[in-house]
Design a protein around this motif. Structure first.
Motif, PDB file in Angstrom:
ATOM      1  N   MET A  84       4.383 -55.594  43.164  1.00  0.00           N
ATOM      2  CA  MET A  84       3.461 -54.511  43.498  1.00  0.00           C
ATOM      3  C   MET A  84       4.250 -53.211  43.378  1.00  0.00           C
ATOM      4  O   MET A  84       5.172 -52.953  44.152  1.00  0.00           O
ATOM      5  N   VAL A  85       3.891 -52.396  42.365  1.00  0.00           N
ATOM      6  CA  VAL A  85       4.650 -51.185  42.046  1.00  0.00           C
ATOM      7  C   VAL A  85       3.733 -49.971  42.071  1.00  0.00           C
ATOM      8  O   VAL A  85       2.502 -50.088  42.032  1.00  0.00           O
ATOM      9  N   SER A  86       4.344 -48.807  42.077  1.00  0.00           N
ATOM     10  CA  SER A  86       3.585 -47.564  41.989  1.00  0.00           C
ATOM     11  C   SER A  86       3.278 -47.291  40.513  1.00  0.00           C
ATOM     12  O   SER A  86       3.846 -47.905  39.608  1.00  0.00           O
ATOM     13  N   SER A  87       2.397 -46.341  40.253  1.00  0.00           N
ATOM     14  CA  SER A  87       1.999 -46.061  38.871  1.00  0.00           C
ATOM     15  C   SER A  87       3.154 -45.490  38.056  1.00  0.00           C
ATOM     16  O   SER A  87       3.318 -45.810  36.877  1.00  0.00           O
ATOM     17  N   SER A  88       3.997 -44.653  38.662  1.00  0.00           N
ATOM     18  CA  SER A  88       5.133 -44.095  37.912  1.00  0.00           C
ATOM     19  C   SER A  88       6.141 -45.190  37.570  1.00  0.00           C
ATOM     20  O   SER A  88       6.685 -45.223  36.457  1.00  0.00           O
ATOM     21  N   VAL A  89       6.397 -46.102  38.497  1.00  0.00           N
ATOM     22  CA  VAL A  89       7.314 -47.207  38.230  1.00  0.00           C
ATOM     23  C   VAL A  89       6.727 -48.110  37.150  1.00  0.00           C
ATOM     24  O   VAL A  89       7.438 -48.577  36.246  1.00  0.00           O
ATOM     25  N   GLN A  90       5.404 -48.326  37.194  1.00  0.00           N
ATOM     26  CA  GLN A  90       4.756 -49.146  36.168  1.00  0.00           C
ATOM     27  C   GLN A  90       4.942 -48.524  34.782  1.00  0.00           C
ATOM     28  O   GLN A  90       5.269 -49.222  33.814  1.00  0.00           O
ATOM     29  N   ASN A  91       4.748 -47.211  34.683  1.00  0.00           N
ATOM     30  CA  ASN A  91       4.927 -46.531  33.393  1.00  0.00           C
ATOM     31  C   ASN A  91       6.366 -46.650  32.902  1.00  0.00           C
ATOM     32  O   ASN A  91       6.608 -46.910  31.721  1.00  0.00           O
ATOM     33  N   HIS A  92       7.305 -46.450  33.800  1.00  0.00           N
ATOM     34  CA  HIS A  92       8.722 -46.541  33.405  1.00  0.00           C
ATOM     35  C   HIS A  92       9.101 -47.972  33.018  1.00  0.00           C
ATOM     36  O   HIS A  92       9.896 -48.177  32.093  1.00  0.00           O
ATOM     37  N   LEU A  93       8.553 -48.956  33.717  1.00  0.00           N
ATOM     38  CA  LEU A  93       8.817 -50.355  33.355  1.00  0.00           C
ATOM     39  C   LEU A  93       8.224 -50.669  31.988  1.00  0.00           C
ATOM     40  O   LEU A  93       8.854 -51.346  31.159  1.00  0.00           O
ATOM     41  N   ALA A  94       7.025 -50.191  31.730  1.00  0.00           N
ATOM     42  CA  ALA A  94       6.369 -50.467  30.450  1.00  0.00           C
ATOM     43  C   ALA A  94       7.081 -49.778  29.288  1.00  0.00           C
ATOM     44  O   ALA A  94       7.142 -50.321  28.178  1.00  0.00           O
ATOM     45  N   LYS A  95       7.631 -48.596  29.524  1.00  0.00           N
ATOM     46  CA  LYS A  95       8.334 -47.861  28.470  1.00  0.00           C
ATOM     47  C   LYS A  95       9.762 -48.372  28.269  1.00  0.00           C
ATOM     48  O   LYS A  95      10.399 -48.045  27.284  1.00  0.00           O
ATOM     49  N   GLY A  96      10.269 -49.143  29.223  1.00  0.00           N
ATOM     50  CA  GLY A  96      11.624 -49.675  29.100  1.00  0.00           C
ATOM     51  C   GLY A  96      12.671 -48.805  29.743  1.00  0.00           C
ATOM     52  O   GLY A  96      13.863 -49.011  29.527  1.00  0.00           O
ATOM     53  N   ASN A  97      12.265 -47.813  30.525  1.00  0.00           N
ATOM     54  CA  ASN A  97      13.228 -46.956  31.221  1.00  0.00           C
ATOM     55  C   ASN A  97      13.791 -47.636  32.463  1.00  0.00           C
ATOM     56  O   ASN A  97      14.890 -47.317  32.894  1.00  0.00           O
ATOM     57  N   LEU A  98      13.024 -48.537  33.038  1.00  0.00           N
ATOM     58  CA  LEU A  98      13.463 -49.315  34.191  1.00  0.00           C
ATOM     59  C   LEU A  98      13.475 -50.793  33.815  1.00  0.00           C
ATOM     60  O   LEU A  98      12.783 -51.205  32.876  1.00  0.00           O
ATOM     61  N   ALA A  99      14.234 -51.574  34.554  1.00  0.00           N
ATOM     62  CA  ALA A  99      14.334 -53.016  34.309  1.00  0.00           C
ATOM     63  C   ALA A  99      14.225 -53.755  35.632  1.00  0.00           C
ATOM     64  O   ALA A  99      14.500 -53.196  36.694  1.00  0.00           O
ATOM     65  N   ILE A 100      13.823 -55.005  35.539  1.00  0.00           N
ATOM     66  CA  ILE A 100      13.738 -55.857  36.727  1.00  0.00           C
ATOM     67  C   ILE A 100      14.876 -56.868  36.665  1.00  0.00           C
ATOM     68  O   ILE A 100      15.050 -57.563  35.663  1.00  0.00           O
ATOM     69  N   CYS A 101      15.635 -56.927  37.745  1.00  0.00           N
ATOM     70  CA  CYS A 101      16.758 -57.858  37.840  1.00  0.00           C
ATOM     71  C   CYS A 101      16.593 -58.695  39.099  1.00  0.00           C
ATOM     72  O   CYS A 101      15.855 -58.331  40.013  1.00  0.00           O
ATOM     73  N   GLU A 102      17.309 -59.794  39.137  1.00  0.00           N
ATOM     74  CA  GLU A 102      17.276 -60.648  40.315  1.00  0.00           C
ATOM     75  C   GLU A 102      18.534 -60.416  41.128  1.00  0.00           C
ATOM     76  O   GLU A 102      19.652 -60.633  40.660  1.00  0.00           O
ATOM     77  N   GLY A 103      18.318 -59.957  42.358  1.00  0.00           N
ATOM     78  CA  GLY A 103      19.432 -59.699  43.262  1.00  0.00           C
ATOM     79  C   GLY A 103      19.608 -60.854  44.221  1.00  0.00           C
ATOM     80  O   GLY A 103      19.036 -61.934  44.054  1.00  0.00           O
ATOM     81  N   THR A 104      20.371 -60.603  45.249  1.00  0.00           N
ATOM     82  CA  THR A 104      20.619 -61.657  46.240  1.00  0.00           C
ATOM     83  C   THR A 104      19.402 -61.902  47.123  1.00  0.00           C
ATOM     84  O   THR A 104      19.235 -62.996  47.634  1.00  0.00           O
ATOM     85  N   GLN A 105      18.552 -60.889  47.286  1.00  0.00           N
ATOM     86  CA  GLN A 105      17.394 -61.034  48.176  1.00  0.00           C
ATOM     87  C   GLN A 105      16.081 -60.864  47.435  1.00  0.00           C
ATOM     88  O   GLN A 105      15.100 -60.418  48.001  1.00  0.00           O
ATOM     89  N   GLY A 106      16.021 -61.189  46.169  1.00  0.00           N
ATOM     90  CA  GLY A 106      14.771 -61.090  45.419  1.00  0.00           C
ATOM     91  C   GLY A 106      14.912 -60.169  44.224  1.00  0.00           C
ATOM     92  O   GLY A 106      16.014 -59.905  43.739  1.00  0.00           O
ATOM     93  N   PHE A 107      13.784 -59.658  43.758  1.00  0.00           N
ATOM     94  CA  PHE A 107      13.775 -58.811  42.575  1.00  0.00           C
ATOM     95  C   PHE A 107      14.138 -57.375  42.934  1.00  0.00           C
ATOM     96  O   PHE A 107      13.771 -56.870  43.986  1.00  0.00           O
ATOM     97  N   VAL A 108      14.847 -56.735  41.997  1.00  0.00           N
ATOM     98  CA  VAL A 108      15.311 -55.368  42.179  1.00  0.00           C
ATOM     99  C   VAL A 108      14.967 -54.596  40.915  1.00  0.00           C
ATOM    100  O   VAL A 108      15.143 -55.103  39.800  1.00  0.00           O
ATOM    101  N   VAL A 109      14.486 -53.368  41.077  1.00  0.00           N
ATOM    102  CA  VAL A 109      14.197 -52.497  39.944  1.00  0.00           C
ATOM    103  C   VAL A 109      15.351 -51.514  39.820  1.00  0.00           C
ATOM    104  O   VAL A 109      15.707 -50.834  40.781  1.00  0.00           O
ATOM    105  N   VAL A 110      15.949 -51.468  38.620  1.00  0.00           N
ATOM    106  CA  VAL A 110      17.093 -50.592  38.357  1.00  0.00           C
ATOM    107  C   VAL A 110      16.871 -49.843  37.049  1.00  0.00           C
ATOM    108  O   VAL A 110      16.078 -50.277  36.206  1.00  0.00           O
TER     109      VAL A 110
END
Length: 181
Positions: A111-137
């Motif tokens: 569940m993300v905000s609209s700006s994070v969604q746009n950045h994820l779709a454009k490839g500016n942000l990435a989703i990684c798996e951390g020690t406590q779940g998913f992390v956006v970097v």
């Protein structure tokens, strides 16, 4: 002159007369066989011990190399996890972002905000798996993490220009960016 080694051992009580006679008898037999031209098997314990030492040194070297590789991999993983922790971005919002895990056939969502969604779709942000779940970097950090520990990077959208191919029959029908399905 001094006593022979056999006499010294006999005097110290380390050997007895029977053992001394037996050793002298065996020594005479081998000399007689050598003079007659018959090949005598020599005691090659020194060669065998040297070969065993070399084999053990090689095994130890291989084990040490494997241990160093494991330690290096552990260090790289720790560096990646530290980078994830330091550079994580807040992503909480009310829009569901679906992505597939390349390691399995599962589809996850965040569940993300609209700006994070746009950045994820454009490839500016990435989703990684951390020690406590998913992390956006940020993507740059995700690239650095992928160099160290590739299994941590789950989703990076391609930054290719989304120009349709010349022979694409649907090139005239563009999909809107805000389409939710």
């Amino acid at each position: 002159m001094g006593k022979s080694l056999a006499d010294q051992l006999l005097g110290a009580g380390l050997v007895d007369d029977k053992k001394l006679k037996k050793v002298k008898q065996e020594k005479r037999k081998t000399k007689k066989l050598e003079r007659s031209g018959i090949a005598v098997e020599k005691d090659n314990t020194a060669e065998r011990v040297a070969a065993e030492r070399a084999a053990k040194a090689e095994r130890d070297r291989e084990l040490n190399q494997q241990r160093k590789k494991a330690e290096h991999a552990k260090e790289l993983r720790a560096q990646a996890m530290q980078m994830l922790q330091q550079h994580q971005q807040p992503y909480a919002g009310d829009i569901r972002f679906n992505f597939a895990d390349p390691r399995s056939t599962k589809v996850y969502n965040l569940m993300v905000s609209s700006s994070v969604q746009n950045h994820l779709a454009k490839g500016n942000l990435a989703i990684c798996e951390g020690t406590q779940g998913f992390v956006v970097v940020p993507r740059t950090i995700a690239d650095k993490i992928a160099e160290r520990f590739a299994e941590a990077v789950i989703f990076i959208a391609s930054q290719d220009s989304e120009q349709p191919a010349e022979d694409d029959p649907y090139k005239d029908y563009q999909v809107p960016d805000d389409l939710m399905w």
